[in-house]
Enzyme design. Structure first.
Site, PDB file in Angstrom:
ATOM      1  CE1 TYR A 153      -5.105  -1.562  10.181  1.00 48.64           C
ATOM      2  CE2 TYR A 153      -4.769  -3.451   8.749  1.00 48.64           C
ATOM      3  CZ  TYR A 153      -5.506  -2.341   9.106  1.00 48.64           C
ATOM      4  OH  TYR A 153      -6.625  -2.004   8.413  1.00 48.64           O
ATOM      5  CG  ASP A 184      -2.306  -2.610   2.945  1.00 44.88           C
ATOM      6  OD1 ASP A 184      -2.443  -1.387   2.798  1.00 44.88           O
ATOM      7  OD2 ASP A 184      -3.276  -3.367   3.176  1.00 44.88           O
ATOM      8  CG  ASP A 185      -0.164   2.734   0.975  1.00 43.63           C
ATOM      9  OD1 ASP A 185       0.560   2.923  -0.022  1.00 43.63           O
ATOM     10  OD2 ASP A 185      -0.676   3.659   1.643  1.00 43.63           O
ATOM     11  CE  LYS A 291      -6.896  -3.151   2.866  1.00 44.42           C
ATOM     12  NZ  LYS A 291      -5.998  -3.184   4.062  1.00 44.42           N
ATOM     13  CG  ASP A 293      -7.981   1.128   1.095  1.00 45.67           C
ATOM     14  OD1 ASP A 293      -9.108   1.520   1.460  1.00 45.67           O
ATOM     15  OD2 ASP A 293      -7.004   1.052   1.867  1.00 45.67           O
ATOM     16  NE  ARG A 350     -11.448  -2.339   7.577  1.00 41.71           N
ATOM     17  CZ  ARG A 350     -10.300  -1.725   7.392  1.00 41.71           C
ATOM     18  NH1 ARG A 350      -9.295  -2.310   6.759  1.00 41.71           N
ATOM     19  NH2 ARG A 350     -10.119  -0.530   7.859  1.00 41.71           N
ATOM     20  CG  ASP A 354      -7.614   1.404   8.899  1.00 35.10           C
ATOM     21  OD1 ASP A 354      -8.615   1.243   8.190  1.00 35.10           O
ATOM     22  OD2 ASP A 354      -6.479   1.633   8.458  1.00 35.10           O
TER      23      ASP A 354
HETATM   24  C1  9PG Z   1      -3.192   1.944   3.545  1.00 37.21           C
HETATM   25  C2  9PG Z   1      -4.321   1.786   4.518  1.00 37.21           C
HETATM   26  C3  9PG Z   1      -4.650   0.298   4.815  1.00 37.21           C
HETATM   27  C4  9PG Z   1      -5.908   0.215   5.662  1.00 37.21           C
HETATM   28  C5  9PG Z   1      -7.046   0.953   4.970  1.00 37.21           C
HETATM   29  C6  9PG Z   1      -6.640   2.404   4.735  1.00 37.21           C
HETATM   30  O1  9PG Z   1      -9.168   8.259   7.709  1.00 37.21           O
HETATM   31  N1  9PG Z   1      -7.976   7.991   7.687  1.00 37.21           N
HETATM   32  O2  9PG Z   1      -7.109   8.782   8.116  1.00 37.21           O
HETATM   33  C7  9PG Z   1      -7.567   6.717   7.207  1.00 37.21           C
HETATM   34  C8  9PG Z   1      -6.250   6.494   6.878  1.00 37.21           C
HETATM   35  C9  9PG Z   1      -5.858   5.251   6.424  1.00 37.21           C
HETATM   36  C10 9PG Z   1      -6.787   4.264   6.317  1.00 37.21           C
HETATM   37  C11 9PG Z   1      -8.091   4.483   6.645  1.00 37.21           C
HETATM   38  C12 9PG Z   1      -8.503   5.725   7.088  1.00 37.21           C
HETATM   39  O3  9PG Z   1      -6.386   3.010   5.968  1.00 37.21           O
HETATM   40  O4  9PG Z   1      -8.221   0.885   5.687  1.00 37.21           O
HETATM   41  O5  9PG Z   1      -6.276  -1.136   5.871  1.00 37.21           O
HETATM   42  O6  9PG Z   1      -4.823  -0.423   3.620  1.00 37.21           O
HETATM   43  O7  9PG Z   1      -5.445   2.445   3.958  1.00 37.21           O
HETATM   44  O8  9PG Z   1      -2.893   3.271   3.304  1.00 37.21           O
END
Ligand code: 9PG
Length: 496
Positions: A153, A184-185, A291, A293, A350, A354
């Site tokens: 974040y 993270d990513d 984590k 995802d 989670r 976010d």
């Molecule tokens: C990494 C992120 C982080 C984050 C996760 C996830 O719907 N959307 O557009 C959307 C985009 C990103 C996203 C969730 C929803 O975030 O929750 O903590 O790890 O991926 O890319």
């Protein structure tokens, strides 16, 4: 497939409905039954934020919910329905206002499991009791909550090895009580190409854990283990491992990282071996916290190698392979994950969309009907409405944002986030660059890292914003106007 149906002789206009969305980011709500459940207007939003196999109705008076649902009368009594097993079966609830009656259906997708429908004087207690029964039946893992620093974040996809180490060193200097530093990513070359570093990362993910350990932190790593980028090496090397469409081509869906992505077919035995090895390799690198995802991808509708395995069953095979590779003593945090289908495999989950350093994104949330859009309001709305899920795993309502730099959140909005973490009582996390925090910021961060026990709602008959907002320790106002003396976008703790 199996169906259950009940007809209630009760006027729909007197009832509220408590819903639970499909996966981590899907909306959970507390709404008037006669209101309209929003359906996202773009397909990728349904694919990425809802259940494409059972999306929100988009119809007035028709509410869809996953695993459990509750109807609430003005006296706090009502009805609660729940599935009592979820390892291989999705339960799709639909509540429908029909004249002066209400029709309720539960359709099972997967092997038959017990479904209960109870009338109760106390909906809150019944929701908690039935969710605890599901948790027990599925041997829920609920370890002590961890305090995690996560890179997402603040640094998003541009994160570097140096960013991680700088923050870990500063956190140690300030004696901040983090247990885990989680990358993270952004470290990886592509989705699926996890072992190769991205150009900008400035090192390799395997270089990090030893350095973190020296500073006294556990190492955590993000993966989207079921996703495969269409330009990745994995996509080119193993087309036979991918989930397919009706004409046998790899299915591309969702929209993130600049477009759609493919998914691994977790009914393919080689895929399961590869997933186990992926998690085991991360463990060998020194990561004992993963984590994982975008997990819904393993349950996406499509044509599978073994057509006898349903969506929920395919998902379970995938996460069990990850757990197998990580080991029983590793910590597994699910994200973007089908919720009840993860019980007993994940340690934490989670339970909302976010957070973001702003309150709302009304263009996407309201105009495009996407309740899973990242923003602080979405995170509060959904995670609060899932308060009872501490019986399923350690809930993760997402990070605190304590910084004032690079944030549009007001002091009331930061207070609402702090209130969320306190009432949910699960995992604690922060993503703030430690160097950005002044004394006030550090104090707020420390406060947000204080572990609490989960709180309980005091009522489901009132709400300040279409979610569960009234708790024993305090009340949230998610609305844009003051409510009962509580400022907009704020949390008012009860005195004492
Ligand atoms: C990494 C992120 C982080 C984050 C996760 C996830 O719907 N959307 O557009 C959307 C985009 C990103 C996203 C969730 C929803 O975030 O929750 O903590 O790890 O991926 O890319």
């Amino acid at each position: 497939m199996s169906d259950h149906r009940w007809i209630l002789d009760v006027s729909p206009s007197t009832l509220l409905v408590l819903t639970n969305g499909y996966q981590s980011w899907s909306e959970a709500e507390l709404r008037a039954l006669t209101d309209t459940q929003t359906r996202a207007s773009l397909e990728w939003m349904t694919e990425q934020g809802q259940d494409p196999g059972f999306p929100p109705s988009g119809e007035a008076g028709v509410w869809r919910s996953h695993s459990l649902v509750a109807l609430i009368c003005p006296d706090g009594g009502g009805w609660v329905g729940a599935q009592l097993g979820a390892a291989h079966t999705f339960a799709h609830w639909e509540v429908r206002a029909v004249g002066e009656q209400v029709s309720v259906t539960c359709t099972l997708e997967g092997p038959d499991v017990e479904v209960v429908w109870e009338k109760t004087d106390d909906v809150i207690a019944t929701v908690e009791r039935l969710s605890a029964r599901l948790g027990q039946a599925m041997h829920a893992r609920t370890p002590a909550p961890l305090r995690v620093w996560c890179s997402w974040y603040s640094y998003f996809r541009s994160v570097t090895l140096a960013n991680m180490l700088d923050n870990a060193r500063l956190a140690r200097e300030h004696d901040l009580p983090f247990d885990v530093f989680q990358l993270d990513d952004g470290f990886q070359a592509d989705l699926g190409d996890w072992f190769e570093a991205s150009e900008h990362f400035g090192g390799h993910a395997r270089d990090l854990p030893a350095e973190l350990k020296k500073l006294g932190f556990r190492a955590g790593l993000w993966l989207a283990p079921f996703l495969v980028g269409p330009k990745s090496k994995l996509f080119a090397q193993h087309p036979e491992w991918l989930l397919k469409n009706d004409v046998g081509e790899p299915l591309l869906f969702g929209d993130n990282w600049g477009g759609a992505y493919a998914a691994l077919d977790t009914t393919h035995p080689e895929v399961l071996t590869w997933l186990r090895e992926l998690a085991a390799t991360c463990r060998e690198w020194g990561y004992d916290y993963l984590k994982v995802d975008f997990l819904y991808a393993a349950a996406h509708p499509g044509v599978r190698h073994d057509p006898s395995v349903g969506r929920a069953g395919a998902y379970r095979l995938g996460i069990e392979a990850l757990r197998g590779g990580l080991g029983n003593d590793g910590f597994l945090l699910g994200c973007g994950a089908p919720l009840s289908g993860s019980i007993g495999v994940v340690d934490a989950m989670r339970t909302g969309p976010d957070v973001a350093p702003y309150w709302d994104d009304s263009a996407r949330r309201v105009l495009l009907g996407d309740g899973s859009v990242p923003c602080t309001r979405s995170a509060l709305h959904t995670a609060l409405s899932r308060w009872y899920q501490h019986a399923w795993y350690q809930p993760d309502p997402d990070v605190m944002i304590a910084r004032r730099e690079l944030s549009l959140l007001s002091s009331d909005e930061r207070g609402a986030l702090l209130g969320l973490l306190d009432v949910i009582g699960g995992l604690r996390a922060s993503s703030d660059p430690v160097a950005m925090l002044d004394e006030r910021g550090l104090t707020l961060l420390r406060e947000s890292l204080m572990i609490s026990t989960p709180d309980r709602p005091t009522t489901l008959t009132r709400s300040h914003g279409g979610a569960v907002t009234h708790f024993a320790r305090g009340t949230f106002n998610l609305l844009d106007t003051p409510q009962a003396g509580i400022r907009p976008h704020s949390y008012l703790p009860k005195p004492g």
